[in-house]
Design a protein around this motif. Structure first.
Motif, PDB file in Angstrom:
ATOM      1  N   GLN A 192       0.753  -1.185   0.061  1.00 16.23           N
ATOM      2  CA  GLN A 192      -0.084   0.037   0.017  1.00 16.23           C
ATOM      3  C   GLN A 192       1.050   1.103   0.218  1.00 16.23           C
ATOM      4  OE1 GLN A 192      -2.234  -1.190   3.462  1.00 16.23           O
ATOM      5  NE2 GLN A 192      -4.037  -0.933   2.520  1.00 16.23           N
ATOM      6  N   LEU A 193       1.918   1.314   0.847  1.00 17.81           N
ATOM      7  CA  LEU A 193       2.753   2.284   1.112  1.00 17.81           C
ATOM      8  C   LEU A 193       3.495   2.500  -0.294  1.00 17.81           C
ATOM      9  CD1 LEU A 193       3.327   4.516   2.942  1.00 17.81           C
ATOM     10  CD2 LEU A 193       5.464   3.046   3.765  1.00 17.81           C
ATOM     11  N   ALA A 194       4.189   1.734  -1.036  1.00 15.80           N
ATOM     12  CA  ALA A 194       4.994   1.500  -2.210  1.00 15.80           C
ATOM     13  C   ALA A 194       4.221   2.499  -3.397  1.00 15.80           C
ATOM     14  CB  ALA A 194       5.529   0.363  -2.553  1.00 15.80           C
ATOM     15  N   GLY A 195       2.601   1.575  -3.189  1.00 18.88           N
ATOM     16  CA  GLY A 195       1.621   2.277  -4.495  1.00 18.88           C
ATOM     17  C   GLY A 195       1.580   3.865  -4.348  1.00 18.88           C
ATOM     18  N   LEU A 196       1.363   4.316  -3.088  1.00 21.20           N
ATOM     19  CA  LEU A 196       1.219   5.630  -2.992  1.00 21.20           C
ATOM     20  C   LEU A 196       2.817   6.361  -3.234  1.00 21.20           C
ATOM     21  CD1 LEU A 196      -0.322   8.372  -2.165  1.00 21.20           C
ATOM     22  CD2 LEU A 196       0.238   7.896   0.204  1.00 21.20           C
TER      23      LEU A 196
ATOM     24  N   LEU B 145       5.156  16.111   1.729  1.00 22.23           N
ATOM     25  CA  LEU B 145       4.606  16.550   0.363  1.00 22.23           C
ATOM     26  C   LEU B 145       2.828  16.810   0.573  1.00 22.23           C
ATOM     27  CD1 LEU B 145       6.379  13.502  -1.933  1.00 22.23           C
ATOM     28  CD2 LEU B 145       6.628  16.033  -2.041  1.00 22.23           C
ATOM     29  N   GLY B 146       2.503  16.653   1.880  1.00 22.78           N
ATOM     30  CA  GLY B 146       1.179  16.977   1.995  1.00 22.78           C
ATOM     31  C   GLY B 146       0.320  15.623   2.195  1.00 22.78           C
ATOM     32  N   PHE B 147       0.743  14.436   2.251  1.00 17.25           N
ATOM     33  CA  PHE B 147      -0.126  13.346   2.060  1.00 17.25           C
ATOM     34  C   PHE B 147       0.203  12.532   3.318  1.00 17.25           C
ATOM     35  CE2 PHE B 147       0.658  14.148  -2.313  1.00 17.25           C
ATOM     36  CZ  PHE B 147      -0.650  14.325  -2.615  1.00 17.25           C
ATOM     37  N   ALA B 148      -0.732  12.347   4.254  1.00 14.88           N
ATOM     38  CA  ALA B 148      -0.459  11.606   5.587  1.00 14.88           C
ATOM     39  C   ALA B 148      -0.731  10.137   5.024  1.00 14.88           C
ATOM     40  CB  ALA B 148      -1.735  11.736   6.473  1.00 14.88           C
ATOM     41  N   ALA B 149       0.272   9.181   5.695  1.00  6.88           N
ATOM     42  CA  ALA B 149       0.347   7.657   5.081  1.00  6.88           C
ATOM     43  C   ALA B 149       0.627   6.782   6.166  1.00  6.88           C
ATOM     44  CB  ALA B 149       1.249   7.800   4.032  1.00  6.88           C
ATOM     45  N   GLY B 150       0.123   7.214   7.334  1.00  5.84           N
ATOM     46  CA  GLY B 150       0.646   6.253   8.605  1.00  5.84           C
ATOM     47  C   GLY B 150      -0.455   5.105   8.672  1.00  5.84           C
ATOM     48  N   SER B 151      -1.677   4.865   7.874  1.00  6.68           N
ATOM     49  CA  SER B 151      -2.572   4.037   7.815  1.00  6.68           C
ATOM     50  C   SER B 151      -3.255   3.685   6.575  1.00  6.68           C
ATOM     51  CB  SER B 151      -3.647   4.545   8.926  1.00  6.68           C
ATOM     52  OG  SER B 151      -4.663   5.496   8.492  1.00  6.68           O
TER      53      SER B 151
ATOM     54  N   GLU C 136      -5.628   6.522   5.705  1.00  6.13           N
ATOM     55  CA  GLU C 136      -5.091   7.848   5.112  1.00  6.13           C
ATOM     56  C   GLU C 136      -4.347   7.470   3.844  1.00  6.13           C
ATOM     57  OE1 GLU C 136      -3.261   9.698   9.392  1.00  6.13           O
ATOM     58  OE2 GLU C 136      -2.001   8.577   8.081  1.00  6.13           O
ATOM     59  N   ILE C 137      -3.803   6.335   3.424  1.00  5.85           N
ATOM     60  CA  ILE C 137      -3.605   6.124   2.160  1.00  5.85           C
ATOM     61  C   ILE C 137      -4.583   5.895   1.291  1.00  5.85           C
ATOM     62  CG2 ILE C 137      -2.421   4.416   0.594  1.00  5.85           C
ATOM     63  CD1 ILE C 137      -0.586   3.613   2.695  1.00  5.85           C
ATOM     64  N   ALA C 138      -5.422   5.587   1.325  1.00  8.90           N
ATOM     65  CA  ALA C 138      -6.875   5.672   0.661  1.00  8.90           C
ATOM     66  C   ALA C 138      -7.188   7.025   0.209  1.00  8.90           C
ATOM     67  CB  ALA C 138      -7.815   4.704   1.182  1.00  8.90           C
ATOM     68  N   THR C 139      -7.099   7.946   1.456  1.00  3.96           N
ATOM     69  CA  THR C 139      -7.643   9.274   1.401  1.00  3.96           C
ATOM     70  C   THR C 139      -6.656  10.104   0.397  1.00  3.96           C
ATOM     71  OG1 THR C 139      -8.626   9.238   3.597  1.00  3.96           O
ATOM     72  CG2 THR C 139      -8.013  11.293   2.799  1.00  3.96           C
ATOM     73  N   ALA C 140      -5.400   9.672   0.597  1.00  3.98           N
ATOM     74  CA  ALA C 140      -4.419  10.338  -0.405  1.00  3.98           C
ATOM     75  C   ALA C 140      -4.656  10.146  -1.817  1.00  3.98           C
ATOM     76  CB  ALA C 140      -2.932   9.908   0.038  1.00  3.98           C
ATOM     77  N   HIS C 141      -5.040   8.740  -2.105  1.00  2.00           N
ATOM     78  CA  HIS C 141      -5.229   8.417  -3.470  1.00  2.00           C
ATOM     79  C   HIS C 141      -6.334   8.967  -4.050  1.00  2.00           C
ATOM     80  CE1 HIS C 141      -2.189   5.115  -4.526  1.00  2.00           C
ATOM     81  NE2 HIS C 141      -2.349   4.568  -3.335  1.00  2.00           N
ATOM     82  N   ALA C 142      -7.571   9.128  -3.207  1.00  3.41           N
ATOM     83  CA  ALA C 142      -8.724   9.836  -3.571  1.00  3.41           C
ATOM     84  C   ALA C 142      -8.409  11.120  -3.821  1.00  3.41           C
ATOM     85  CB  ALA C 142      -9.844   9.865  -2.501  1.00  3.41           C
ATOM     86  N   ALA C 143      -7.610  11.820  -3.121  1.00  4.15           N
ATOM     87  CA  ALA C 143      -7.367  13.250  -3.102  1.00  4.15           C
ATOM     88  C   ALA C 143      -6.580  13.484  -4.587  1.00  4.15           C
ATOM     89  CB  ALA C 143      -6.408  13.868  -2.129  1.00  4.15           C
TER      90      ALA C 143
END
Length: 518
Positions: free
Chosen positions: A10-14, A46-52, A55-62
């Motif tokens: 998940q983290l690598a994808g973002l 970079l402005g993307f929280a990625a600790g869960s 949060e990663i799903a929210t970053a992708h949606a953004a």
């Protein structure tokens, strides 16, 4: 939730989507994975929280929705004659008018391309996308895209940059190899230097190298401005700005207005010249601060002398040419006399335009002094270039461009969110330094770069690209600040544990891409 609760996939994808590398090839030529904690920290900068996972799903949606929220792209870059396309977003089924204002004030009209893209619901509005082609006959330059939705009466305007298909600025230099000298100007001194090599020394170096040895250029260390008062940074690669020049290199005795000072100042000048005789031949240490303090004390006196009519006209032309950037930098210099680098007011009151304007008026005399200093630098550097060309150099002076700026410097204050404050630039591990390097310089923010601050940002280093004969920008690691190269990022609190980001070289535009090994 910790990074242990997030799958590496998940983290690598973002990270890939944001152009952040998840591995690199080290000095040992082996693959090394970047730690998840470092990736999360860099994504955070970079402005993307990625600790869960949420949060990663929210970053992708953004990332999915962000372009659909913009009527026009933040900046469109096209190569002349390529017919590249750009997209426009309006509420679905609404008409849109699109046109171009060219750099010279003319009009051009892009044609719509038949590309169907399913509309998308963004912020509870069904948004449609229209695709347009940049006119193939549009000449290179900085143009402006306009869009108008006549139903909602919403408008937008954004930069359109058309780059040449091929640069011809160096065409006259083809046909034979050129050679020259690489000089650390501060250490190359003459009998008239005040402990530090200056612009007059540079002119003399160029004259000798060209007339006696046939050299085509002299490349010098970065000449960017350091702190406006002592003590100043010793490294020319950690400036406060990359746009303006360090007054340390001024030859005080070459300023015409010096002749208007009284005999007591002339006596002081002679005494200072004698005081630096030993420093001029000392091979062990460059006494920058001693030289800087001495020069500033005399420059303060010279600045009070009136300019004749011709010189005053030149000064006005310089101020007009450099515009707001010069005024902002001079304002920052004046403010540093009142506010320490770690003063919290830099991130509070001094971010308020009204307060800064008030301070600029209050410190008008100091702002004027720092403006004048840059004019003197500009004149003496231009004179050195004239000496180089007159002596027969094809190129002349090549100025080095530092890879970044100091954290508490003028550019950081002026550029705002164009820089990523939560990270620092460094160099990857190599055969010379197996631990890697941390340079304590905030990197460009890939998301901040295309915003309206882009034009302001370009001027901050673009001026150095217009310096005398040319500009060079390289580092020992092969990373660069101005081309399609990888940029090594570290966590400030955990240096030597970094990763890389990628950007495109096209007209200074960041372009996220997949992971790239060191």
């Amino acid at each position: 939730m910790t990074t242990d609760d997030v799958s590496r996939g998940q983290l690598a994808g973002l990270a890939r989507r944001c152009g952040v590398a998840t591995s690199y090839v080290g000095w040992d030529e082996l693959d090394h994975e970047v730690s998840s904690a470092t990736i999360v920290a860099v994504l955070g900068s970079l402005g993307f929280a990625a600790g869960s996972a949420d949060e990663i799903a929210t970053a992708h949606a953004a990332l999915d929705d962000e372009p659909w929220r913009m009527m026009l792209p933040p900046v469109t870059v096209s190569t002349e004659g390529s017919g590249s396309t750009f997209v426009v977003h309006v509420p679905h089924w609404n008409p849109v008018h699109v046109w171009i204002t060219t750099e010279d004030g003319g009009d051009a009209h892009p044609s719509q391309v038949d590309v169907w893209v399913e509309p998308r619901v963004v912020d509870e509005i069904l948004v449609g996308r229209a695709t347009f082609e940049v006119p193939r006959d549009l000449t290179p330059g900085y143009h402006t895209l306009h869009a108008l939705d006549p139903v909602s009466e919403v408008t937008a305007r954004r930069p359109l940059i058309v780059t040449p298909r091929r640069l011809s600025t160096a065409a006259r230099l083809t046909g034979r190899k050129r050679w020259g000298l690489a000089v650390q100007l501060y250490s190359t001194r003459s009998a008239r230097s005040w402990g530090v090599g200056d612009f007059a020394d540079l002119a003399q170096i160029c004259e000798v190298a060209a007339s006696s040895y046939g050299a085509d250029f002299v490349q010098v260390n970065p000449l960017h401005a350091a702190q406006p008062h002592a003590p100043i940074e010793a490294s020319p690669y950690l400036p406060v700005t990359r746009r303006f020049v360090n007054p340390l290199y001024i030859r005080v005795t070459d300023i015409p207005e010096l002749s208007g000072l009284d005999k007591s100042v002339a006596k002081k000048l002679r005494a200072l010249g004698r005081d630096f005789l030993d420093d001029n031949v000392n091979p062990r240490k460059i006494k920058r601060n001693k030289s800087f303090r001495a020069k500033m004390s005399i420059l303060e006196l010279i600045h009070r002398q009136p300019l004749d009519e011709a010189r005053a006209a030149e000064y006005r032309a310089f101020r007009t040419r450099e515009g707001k950037g010069l005024r902002r930098f001079a304002t920052w210099c004046a403010l540093t006399e009142r506010y320490a680098p770690d003063d919290p007011r830099w991130s509070e009151h001094l971010q308020d335009k009204a307060f800064v304007k008030q301070q600029r008026h209050r410190l008008a005399d100091r702002v004027e002094f720092y403006t004048w200093l840059q004019w003197i630098c500009d004149q003496q550097l231009a004179e050195a270039q004239r000496a180089a060309r007159s002596a027969g150099m094809d190129i002349g002076i090549i100025a080095d461009l530092a890879v970044g700026v100091a954290r508490h410097g003028a550019d950081v204050w002026m550029l705002g969110d164009v820089l990523a404050r939560g990270a620092t630039v460094g160099a990857p591990p190599d055969g010379f330094n197996q631990q890697g390097q941390g340079w304590d310089q905030p990197p460009w923010h890939p998301g901040g770069w295309p915003r309206p601050a882009m034009r302001r940002t370009g001027t901050c280093s673009g001026r150095f690209f217009g310096m005398p004969g040319g500009c060079a920008s390289t580092t020992s690691s092969g990373c660069s600040d101005c081309g399609g190269f990888r940029m090594a990022w570290d966590r400030p609190t955990a240096p030597m544990s970094g990763t890389t980001t990628m950007r495109s070289s096209a007209s200074w535009r960041w372009k996220p891409s997949g992971p790239t090994p060191w």
